[in-house]
Scaffold this motif. Structure first.
Motif, PDB file in Angstrom:
ATOM      1  N   CYS A  62       1.240   7.372  -5.883  1.00  0.00           N
ATOM      2  CA  CYS A  62       0.074   6.366  -5.105  1.00  0.00           C
ATOM      3  C   CYS A  62      -0.305   7.403  -5.515  1.00  0.00           C
ATOM      4  CB  CYS A  62       0.634   6.446  -4.156  1.00  0.00           C
ATOM      5  SG  CYS A  62      -1.255   5.851  -2.540  1.00  0.00           S
ATOM      6  N   ALA A  63      -2.075   8.473  -4.965  1.00  0.00           N
ATOM      7  CA  ALA A  63      -2.903   9.117  -5.604  1.00  0.00           C
ATOM      8  C   ALA A  63      -2.858   9.812  -4.137  1.00  0.00           C
ATOM      9  CB  ALA A  63      -4.552   8.814  -6.917  1.00  0.00           C
ATOM     10  N   ASP A  64      -2.806   8.837  -3.330  1.00  0.00           N
ATOM     11  CA  ASP A  64      -3.361   9.239  -1.907  1.00  0.00           C
ATOM     12  C   ASP A  64      -2.187   9.810  -1.399  1.00  0.00           C
ATOM     13  OD1 ASP A  64      -6.104   8.592  -2.430  1.00  0.00           O
ATOM     14  OD2 ASP A  64      -5.793   6.724  -1.692  1.00  0.00           O
TER      15      ASP A  64
ATOM     16  N   PHE B 207       8.256   2.209  -9.454  1.00  0.00           N
ATOM     17  CA  PHE B 207       8.452   1.613 -10.274  1.00  0.00           C
ATOM     18  C   PHE B 207       9.101   0.483 -10.047  1.00  0.00           C
ATOM     19  CE2 PHE B 207      10.457   1.153 -14.616  1.00  0.00           C
ATOM     20  CZ  PHE B 207       9.700   1.394 -15.142  1.00  0.00           C
ATOM     21  N   PRO B 208       8.518  -0.558 -11.003  1.00  0.00           N
ATOM     22  CA  PRO B 208       7.640  -1.012 -11.705  1.00  0.00           C
ATOM     23  C   PRO B 208       6.405  -0.281 -11.391  1.00  0.00           C
ATOM     24  CG  PRO B 208       8.183  -2.834 -11.090  1.00  0.00           C
ATOM     25  CD  PRO B 208       8.978  -2.196 -10.370  1.00  0.00           C
ATOM     26  N   PRO B 209       5.334  -0.020 -12.497  1.00  0.00           N
ATOM     27  CA  PRO B 209       3.894   0.408 -11.959  1.00  0.00           C
ATOM     28  C   PRO B 209       3.118  -1.417 -11.974  1.00  0.00           C
ATOM     29  CG  PRO B 209       4.309   0.784 -14.343  1.00  0.00           C
ATOM     30  CD  PRO B 209       5.658   0.167 -14.002  1.00  0.00           C
ATOM     31  N   ARG B 210       2.212  -0.760 -10.901  1.00  0.00           N
ATOM     32  CA  ARG B 210       1.291  -1.949 -10.222  1.00  0.00           C
ATOM     33  C   ARG B 210       0.367  -1.340  -9.812  1.00  0.00           C
ATOM     34  NH1 ARG B 210       7.050  -1.906  -8.116  1.00  0.00           N
ATOM     35  NH2 ARG B 210       6.731  -1.047  -6.019  1.00  0.00           N
ATOM     36  N   PRO B 211      -1.038  -2.463  -9.214  1.00  0.00           N
ATOM     37  CA  PRO B 211      -2.083  -1.681  -9.173  1.00  0.00           C
ATOM     38  C   PRO B 211      -1.673  -1.390  -7.713  1.00  0.00           C
ATOM     39  CG  PRO B 211      -2.297  -4.135 -10.152  1.00  0.00           C
ATOM     40  CD  PRO B 211      -0.695  -3.589  -9.646  1.00  0.00           C
ATOM     41  N   CYS B 212      -1.078  -1.303  -6.854  1.00  0.00           N
ATOM     42  CA  CYS B 212      -0.896  -0.597  -5.792  1.00  0.00           C
ATOM     43  C   CYS B 212      -0.384  -0.818  -4.597  1.00  0.00           C
ATOM     44  CB  CYS B 212      -1.977  -2.197  -4.359  1.00  0.00           C
ATOM     45  SG  CYS B 212      -2.207  -1.972  -2.431  1.00  0.00           S
ATOM     46  N   CYS B 213      -0.444   0.827  -4.288  1.00  0.00           N
ATOM     47  CA  CYS B 213       0.742   1.389  -3.524  1.00  0.00           C
ATOM     48  C   CYS B 213       1.210   0.393  -2.594  1.00  0.00           C
ATOM     49  CB  CYS B 213       0.028   2.692  -2.719  1.00  0.00           C
ATOM     50  SG  CYS B 213       1.359   3.213  -2.170  1.00  0.00           S
ATOM     51  N   PRO B 214       2.709   0.025  -2.566  1.00  0.00           N
ATOM     52  CA  PRO B 214       3.372  -0.516  -1.510  1.00  0.00           C
ATOM     53  C   PRO B 214       3.268   0.164  -0.240  1.00  0.00           C
ATOM     54  CG  PRO B 214       4.633   0.043  -3.016  1.00  0.00           C
ATOM     55  CD  PRO B 214       3.367   0.824  -3.437  1.00  0.00           C
TER      56      PRO B 214
ATOM     57  N   SER C 282      -3.114   1.836  -1.245  1.00  0.00           N
ATOM     58  CA  SER C 282      -4.297   2.832  -2.485  1.00  0.00           C
ATOM     59  C   SER C 282      -3.827   1.266  -3.485  1.00  0.00           C
ATOM     60  CB  SER C 282      -4.329   4.054  -1.914  1.00  0.00           C
ATOM     61  OG  SER C 282      -5.159   4.288  -2.713  1.00  0.00           O
ATOM     62  N   PHE C 283      -5.602   1.975  -4.553  1.00  0.00           N
ATOM     63  CA  PHE C 283      -5.213   1.720  -5.376  1.00  0.00           C
ATOM     64  C   PHE C 283      -5.637   2.869  -6.479  1.00  0.00           C
ATOM     65  CE2 PHE C 283      -6.578  -2.325  -3.057  1.00  0.00           C
ATOM     66  CZ  PHE C 283      -5.586  -3.162  -4.101  1.00  0.00           C
TER      67      PHE C 283
END
Length: 138
Positions: free
Chosen positions: A27-29, A35-42, A46-47
């Motif tokens: 997550c960049a925030d 992993f696995p990669p996904r669009p949203c931080c669990p 954040s996207f």
């Protein structure tokens, strides 16, 4: 040999692997590795994401010895170890691969029974950029 199916979320993983780099999505925030990669931080939802280099070291969390009959692309290599490795940076991050005695050795080159849960391993990459694992024995 079979090649991985690549989707848009996982494509960067395979691009880095083809260059011999092990990277996982972060997550960049909040910085949480995932992993696995996904669009949203669990964690923070954040996207924003980035691909962070990791050491490529970890421990065998689980394994199985694959024996025939298998998919045709793997049958000639059996028996071989399929391992789940928890990364040193975050044991929640687990990657699947096979164990080889040295870089580029291919599937099936470690004798059945030679791998142990908890054993330290490090990543190497096959000629086609697939992560594999080498035991780190003293």
């Amino acid at each position: 040999m079979l090649t991985p199916v690549v989707d848009s979320d996982g494509a960067p993983f395979w691009e880095y692997a083809a260059r011999g780099e092990l990277r996982v999505q972060a997550c960049a925030d909040c910085g949480l590795l995932r992993f696995p990669p996904r669009p949203c931080c669990p964690g923070c939802r954040s996207f924003a994401s980035a691909w962070r280099a990791v050491s490529g070291r970890g421990r065998v969390w689980s394994y199985v010895v694959a024996h025939p009959p298998l998919l045709p692309g793997y049958a000639a290599h059996a028996p071989y170890h399929v391992v789940v490795v928890e990364l040193a940076e975050d044991p929640r991050i687990r990657l699947v691969g096979n164990v080889v005695p040295e870089a580029g050795a291919g599937i099936g080159s470690v004798p059945p029974g030679a791998v142990r849960i908890g054993e330290r391993v490090r990543v190497v990459f096959s000629a086609d950029g697939v992560p594999q694992w080498v035991p780190e024995r003293a």
